[in-house]
Design a protein around this motif. Structure first.
Motif, PDB file in Angstrom:
ATOM      1  N   ARG A  81     -15.532 -12.633 -10.695  1.00 33.98           N
ATOM      2  CA  ARG A  81     -16.087 -11.322 -10.585  1.00 33.98           C
ATOM      3  C   ARG A  81     -17.320 -10.816 -10.884  1.00 33.98           C
ATOM      4  N   ARG A  82     -18.224 -11.161 -10.811  1.00 32.91           N
ATOM      5  CA  ARG A  82     -19.762 -10.541 -11.175  1.00 32.91           C
ATOM      6  C   ARG A  82     -19.722  -9.220 -12.134  1.00 32.91           C
ATOM      7  N   PRO A  83     -20.526  -8.904 -13.118  1.00 33.92           N
ATOM      8  CA  PRO A  83     -20.417  -8.037 -13.355  1.00 33.92           C
ATOM      9  C   PRO A  83     -20.772  -6.568 -12.494  1.00 33.92           C
ATOM     10  N   GLU A  84     -21.810  -6.702 -11.620  1.00 31.36           N
ATOM     11  CA  GLU A  84     -21.839  -5.396 -10.786  1.00 31.36           C
ATOM     12  C   GLU A  84     -21.123  -5.288 -10.179  1.00 31.36           C
ATOM     13  N   ASP A  85     -19.844  -6.141  -9.558  1.00 33.00           N
ATOM     14  CA  ASP A  85     -18.458  -5.850  -9.065  1.00 33.00           C
ATOM     15  C   ASP A  85     -18.406  -5.329  -9.965  1.00 33.00           C
ATOM     16  N   ILE A  86     -17.439  -5.785 -11.066  1.00 34.25           N
ATOM     17  CA  ILE A  86     -16.342  -4.998 -12.479  1.00 34.25           C
ATOM     18  C   ILE A  86     -16.741  -4.067 -12.785  1.00 34.25           C
ATOM     19  N   ILE A  87     -17.905  -3.376 -12.899  1.00 29.95           N
ATOM     20  CA  ILE A  87     -18.528  -1.815 -13.123  1.00 29.95           C
ATOM     21  C   ILE A  87     -17.864  -1.081 -11.976  1.00 29.95           C
ATOM     22  N   HIS A  88     -17.471  -1.379 -10.980  1.00 31.45           N
ATOM     23  CA  HIS A  88     -16.247  -0.501 -10.102  1.00 31.45           C
ATOM     24  C   HIS A  88     -15.709  -0.642  -9.861  1.00 31.45           C
ATOM     25  N   VAL A  89     -14.573  -1.161 -10.622  1.00 26.20           N
ATOM     26  CA  VAL A  89     -13.325  -1.039 -10.578  1.00 26.20           C
ATOM     27  C   VAL A  89     -12.733  -0.399 -11.630  1.00 26.20           C
ATOM     28  N   GLY A  90     -13.948  -0.081 -12.606  1.00 25.93           N
ATOM     29  CA  GLY A  90     -13.407   1.044 -13.230  1.00 25.93           C
ATOM     30  C   GLY A  90     -13.307   0.556 -14.945  1.00 25.93           C
ATOM     31  N   ILE A  91     -13.903  -0.856 -15.309  1.00 33.87           N
ATOM     32  CA  ILE A  91     -14.499  -1.372 -16.369  1.00 33.87           C
ATOM     33  C   ILE A  91     -16.029  -0.913 -17.282  1.00 33.87           C
ATOM     34  N   GLY A  92     -15.861  -0.592 -18.297  1.00 32.27           N
ATOM     35  CA  GLY A  92     -17.128  -0.080 -18.373  1.00 32.27           C
ATOM     36  C   GLY A  92     -17.572  -1.149 -19.963  1.00 32.27           C
ATOM     37  N   TYR A  93     -18.370  -2.032 -19.927  1.00 31.09           N
ATOM     38  CA  TYR A  93     -19.032  -2.866 -21.120  1.00 31.09           C
ATOM     39  C   TYR A  93     -19.717  -2.372 -22.147  1.00 31.09           C
ATOM     40  N   VAL A  94     -19.993  -2.712 -23.278  1.00 28.58           N
ATOM     41  CA  VAL A  94     -20.714  -2.785 -24.369  1.00 28.58           C
ATOM     42  C   VAL A  94     -20.917  -3.544 -24.834  1.00 28.58           C
ATOM     43  N   PRO A  95     -22.108  -4.370 -25.027  1.00 27.66           N
ATOM     44  CA  PRO A  95     -22.546  -5.605 -25.546  1.00 27.66           C
ATOM     45  C   PRO A  95     -23.157  -4.832 -27.032  1.00 27.66           C
ATOM     46  N   GLN A  96     -22.562  -6.561 -27.697  1.00 28.61           N
ATOM     47  CA  GLN A  96     -23.001  -6.046 -29.333  1.00 28.61           C
ATOM     48  C   GLN A  96     -24.750  -5.967 -29.484  1.00 28.61           C
ATOM     49  N   ASN A  97     -25.610  -7.197 -28.562  1.00 28.77           N
ATOM     50  CA  ASN A  97     -27.544  -7.351 -29.360  1.00 28.77           C
ATOM     51  C   ASN A  97     -27.448  -6.063 -27.318  1.00 28.77           C
ATOM     52  N   ASP A  98     -28.929  -5.502 -27.501  1.00 21.92           N
ATOM     53  CA  ASP A  98     -29.879  -5.396 -25.926  1.00 21.92           C
ATOM     54  C   ASP A  98     -29.176  -4.770 -25.554  1.00 21.92           C
ATOM     55  N   ASN A  99     -27.938  -3.709 -25.892  1.00 20.15           N
ATOM     56  CA  ASN A  99     -27.561  -2.813 -24.852  1.00 20.15           C
ATOM     57  C   ASN A  99     -27.839  -0.826 -24.990  1.00 20.15           C
ATOM     58  N   ILE A 100     -29.033  -1.048 -25.437  1.00 17.73           N
ATOM     59  CA  ILE A 100     -30.335   0.330 -24.306  1.00 17.73           C
ATOM     60  C   ILE A 100     -31.221  -0.597 -24.077  1.00 17.73           C
ATOM     61  N   PHE A 101     -32.063   0.799 -23.260  1.00 16.77           N
ATOM     62  CA  PHE A 101     -33.508   0.387 -22.891  1.00 16.77           C
ATOM     63  C   PHE A 101     -33.734   1.219 -23.709  1.00 16.77           C
ATOM     64  N   PRO A 102     -34.549   1.087 -24.790  1.00 16.58           N
ATOM     65  CA  PRO A 102     -35.218   0.732 -25.848  1.00 16.58           C
ATOM     66  C   PRO A 102     -36.804   2.252 -25.494  1.00 16.58           C
ATOM     67  N   THR A 103     -36.979   1.686 -24.412  1.00 21.32           N
ATOM     68  CA  THR A 103     -38.679   2.326 -23.712  1.00 21.32           C
ATOM     69  C   THR A 103     -38.464   3.880 -23.345  1.00 21.32           C
ATOM     70  N   LEU A 104     -37.371   3.936 -23.055  1.00 23.20           N
ATOM     71  CA  LEU A 104     -36.341   5.016 -22.210  1.00 23.20           C
ATOM     72  C   LEU A 104     -36.517   6.241 -22.773  1.00 23.20           C
ATOM     73  N   THR A 105     -35.657   7.335 -22.724  1.00 20.17           N
ATOM     74  CA  THR A 105     -35.506   8.319 -23.513  1.00 20.17           C
ATOM     75  C   THR A 105     -34.232   8.136 -23.402  1.00 20.17           C
ATOM     76  N   VAL A 106     -33.501   9.117 -24.570  1.00 16.71           N
ATOM     77  CA  VAL A 106     -32.486   8.890 -24.532  1.00 16.71           C
ATOM     78  C   VAL A 106     -31.104   9.345 -22.835  1.00 16.71           C
ATOM     79  N   GLU A 107     -31.695   9.966 -22.349  1.00 14.81           N
ATOM     80  CA  GLU A 107     -31.203  11.200 -20.940  1.00 14.81           C
ATOM     81  C   GLU A 107     -31.069   9.583 -20.258  1.00 14.81           C
TER      82      GLU A 107
END
Length: 253
Positions: A89-115
């Motif tokens: 299944r695709r990641p966008e579907d897997i998120i819905h079943v209750g799995i969160g994923y934090v990759p090693q790299n590129d895991n934030i949006f640098p130009t957005l604020t923390v909130e």
């Protein structure tokens, strides 16, 4: 002696007879394009459990994690989560079943604020859950202090906390962490592990890939050792640390 690759993934580590399996991976073959990386990988995570995957570089650790989250080419085997089949299944579907994923790299949006980053963690919902936001701020007080700061200007440790906080915005049953201590200053590594302990102790199951194998195995409930894309050993974290063969082959003695 720790369980070797020829034994079922749930044997010999104090999990016999448990019926609260959350994630069950069986005979998984996966890779990228036509390149197969994993061969017949078995893995389990039980409700509320803390499991670590260790092994040498190129062992297939991160590929296993990505395969659970639908980011590789599936070539065989099954991945089940909470009694549902999520194989391929695709990641966008897997998120819905209750799995969160934090990759090693590129895991934030640098130009957005923390909130704004945290709000992005709840993008599949109609409204941002303010109780979840508050829970993240309570767990990571530095994020509240920096909530209006651009994420890309924070330190590596703070960015890693933000990435975990964003993944927690949907209150997942299972959190996948890929090398959470990578690139952190030595004095921040213990703090990062402490935060992961707290997340697990609050009830979220954790499946983590980590190069800092000794520290990860000290803290986790169970560990899997991969080599050349295959299961090599599985046991409690303590048993793996005390296994002479595992220490010599994979933990530097």
């Amino acid at each position: 002696m720790s369980v070797d690759a020829n034994t079922d993934a749930t044997s010999g580590a104090g999990v016999e007879g448990r019926d609260d399996v959350l994630l069950r991976v069986r005979d998984l073959d996966a890779g990228y394009g036509d390149l197969q990386i994993l061969t017949d990988v078995d893995m389990d995570v039980f409700d509320g459990e803390y499991v670590t995957i260790v092994g040498p570089n190129g062992a297939g650790k991160s590929t296993t994690m990505k395969s659970v989250f639908g980011l590789t080419a599936h070539m065989g085997g099954t991945v089940r989560f909470k009694d549902g089949d999520i194989t391929g299944r695709r990641p966008e579907d897997i998120i819905h079943v209750g799995i969160g994923y934090v990759p090693q790299n590129d895991n934030i949006f640098p130009t957005l604020t923390v909130e704004e980053n945290l709000e992005m963690g709840a993008y599949i919902l109609d409204e941002v859950p303010q109780d979840a936001m508050e829970a993240v701020y309570e767990r990571f007080p530095i994020l509240r202090e920096r909530k209006d700061q651009k994420a890309g200007t924070m330190s590596g440790g703070q960015q890693q906390m933000l990435a975990m906080g964003r993944a927690l915005m949907l209150d997942p049953d299972l959190l996948l962490l890929d090398e959470p201590s990578a690139g952190l200053a030595p004095d921040l590594v213990e703090e990062m592990f402490d935060k992961i302990d707290e997340i697990n102790e609050a009830g979220t199951a954790v499946l983590m890939v980590e190069q800092n194998a000794k520290e990860a195995l000290r803290r986790c409930d169970r560990g899997y050792v991969l080599a050349n894309g295959q299961n090599r050993y599985m046991d409690t974290g303590t048993a793996l640390l005390e296994d002479e063969q595992v220490r010599q082959d994979f933990l530097g003695g």
